[in-house]
Design an enzyme around this catalytic site. Structure first.
Site, PDB file in Angstrom:
ATOM      1  N   ASN A   9     -92.978 -24.968  38.375  1.00 14.85           N
ATOM      2  CA  ASN A   9     -94.430 -25.009  38.553  1.00 14.85           C
ATOM      3  C   ASN A   9     -95.076 -25.365  37.219  1.00 14.85           C
ATOM      4  OD1 ASN A   9     -97.088 -24.660  39.300  1.00 14.85           O
ATOM      5  ND2 ASN A   9     -97.008 -22.435  39.361  1.00 14.85           N
ATOM      6  N   LYS A  11     -98.160 -25.995  36.594  1.00 11.96           N
ATOM      7  CA  LYS A  11     -99.516 -25.454  36.464  1.00 11.96           C
ATOM      8  C   LYS A  11    -100.446 -26.516  35.849  1.00 11.96           C
ATOM      9  CE  LYS A  11     -97.607 -20.819  36.229  1.00 11.96           C
ATOM     10  NZ  LYS A  11     -97.696 -19.461  35.646  1.00 11.96           N
ATOM     11  N   HIS A  95    -100.772 -18.623  45.055  1.00  9.80           N
ATOM     12  CA  HIS A  95    -100.264 -18.157  43.765  1.00  9.80           C
ATOM     13  C   HIS A  95    -101.227 -17.112  43.203  1.00  9.80           C
ATOM     14  CE1 HIS A  95     -99.024 -18.218  39.547  1.00  9.80           C
ATOM     15  NE2 HIS A  95     -97.887 -18.777  39.955  1.00  9.80           N
ATOM     16  N   GLU A  97    -102.411 -16.669  40.395  1.00  8.92           N
ATOM     17  CA  GLU A  97    -103.475 -17.215  39.553  1.00  8.92           C
ATOM     18  C   GLU A  97    -104.606 -17.789  40.400  1.00  8.92           C
ATOM     19  OE1 GLU A  97    -100.246 -18.265  36.076  1.00  8.92           O
ATOM     20  OE2 GLU A  97    -101.043 -19.883  37.324  1.00  8.92           O
ATOM     21  N   GLU A 167     -93.761 -13.037  43.385  1.00 12.84           N
ATOM     22  CA  GLU A 167     -94.088 -13.105  41.967  1.00 12.84           C
ATOM     23  C   GLU A 167     -94.914 -11.899  41.536  1.00 12.84           C
ATOM     24  OE1 GLU A 167     -94.286 -17.519  40.420  1.00 12.84           O
ATOM     25  OE2 GLU A 167     -95.987 -17.109  41.702  1.00 12.84           O
ATOM     26  N   GLY A 173     -95.720 -15.280  33.019  1.00 14.64           N
ATOM     27  CA  GLY A 173     -96.108 -15.730  31.688  1.00 14.64           C
ATOM     28  C   GLY A 173     -96.054 -14.670  30.606  1.00 14.64           C
ATOM     29  N   SER A 213     -91.536 -15.164  34.683  1.00 16.20           N
ATOM     30  CA  SER A 213     -90.743 -15.231  33.453  1.00 16.20           C
ATOM     31  C   SER A 213     -89.281 -15.572  33.719  1.00 16.20           C
ATOM     32  CB  SER A 213     -90.859 -13.914  32.674  1.00 16.20           C
ATOM     33  OG  SER A 213     -92.202 -13.688  32.286  1.00 16.20           O
TER      34      SER A 213
END
Length: 251
Positions: A9, A11, A95, A97, A167, A173, A213
């Site tokens: 991904n 991003k 996701h 985010e 996730e 991250g 991660s």
């Protein structure tokens, strides 16, 4: 037998020249698609380059998001119909985010899932943010509402095609991955939830990925777990050499 699936991904990273250079470095280095399937989820501005590359490669193309309408006056949104027409294979939805920064709800994600399926693509449904352990009295319960809500109204035949990404938001991250046991526990529960929503046959066909991660050092151990069918790599997917190490974990 579920084919292992590894997704990078990107991003909101890279430039067009960096994307083209990245793809060149993958040429003739990808695993046999019968053994490991791999895909890149990219920004809409890179999807033309990605889909053109994928025409002569085992690599699959994924969008990072889309709208739930095929066309209309929705400035700034991405049409699932247009994505399908250009050769996109997968669309990542929900996701954490997207949920956090753009306030996406389970209801809107469910609409997008149906739109993606209606346009002959496969949704990669991400869950967590609200899928966490909650303490009740002296025991811990898992909250799987995002999975159930995302699949509302999805037929048995379509449910078999979907991919689910687990996730934990605190791991994305941060450099801190969930433990092997935590990952297996979560992915096993997701599979049981699908079994309850549909049946054992569907549950055994759905691929469940772990993201958070992921790197070339922990991917292999994570994918050895019974209910972990692959990984979603973020930062590690921005470097061709590291991404190649992850997707070529089978020697």
């Amino acid at each position: 037998m579920r084919t292992p699936f590894i997704v990078g991904n990107w991003k909101m990273n890279l430039t067009l020249s960096e994307v083209n250079d990245f793809l060149k470095q993958l040429t003739d280095k990808l695993p046999d698609i019968k053994k490991v399937e791999c895909a890149i989820a990219a920004s809409p501005i890179f999807l033309e380059s990605l889909t053109n590359y994928c025409k002569n490669s085992p690599l699959k193309a994924s969008a990072e998001n889309c709208f739930y309408k095929d066309k209309g006056a929705y400035t700034g949104e991405v049409s699932p119909y247009a994505l399908s027409d250009m050769g996109v294979d997968y669309v990542m939805l929900g996701h954490s985010e997207r949920r956090k920064y753009f306030n996406e709800s389970n209801k809107s994600i469910n609409k997008k899932v149906k739109a993606v399926l209606n346009n002959h693509m496969i949704p990669i449904i991400c869950c967590d943010e609200t899928m966490t352990k909650q303490k009740h009295d002296d025991h811990m319960d898992w909250v799987v509402n995002p999975v159930s809500e995302a699949l509302k109204g999805v037929s048995v035949s379509d449910a078999k095609k979907i991919v689910i990404g687990y996730e934990p938001s605190w791991a994305i991250g941060t450099g801190k991955s969930a433990s092997v046991n935590e990952t297996q526990e979560a992915c096993c529960l997701i599979r049981k939830t699908i079994d309850e929503l549909y049946n054992d046959d569907v549950a055994n066909q759905v691929r469940i990925l772990y993201g958070g991660s992921v790197n070339d050092k922990n991917a292999q151990e994570l994918m050895q777990q019974k209910d972990v069918d692959g990984v979603l790599a973020g930062t590690a997917s921005l470097k061709p050499k590291e991404f190649l190490k992850i997707i070529n974990y089978i020697k």
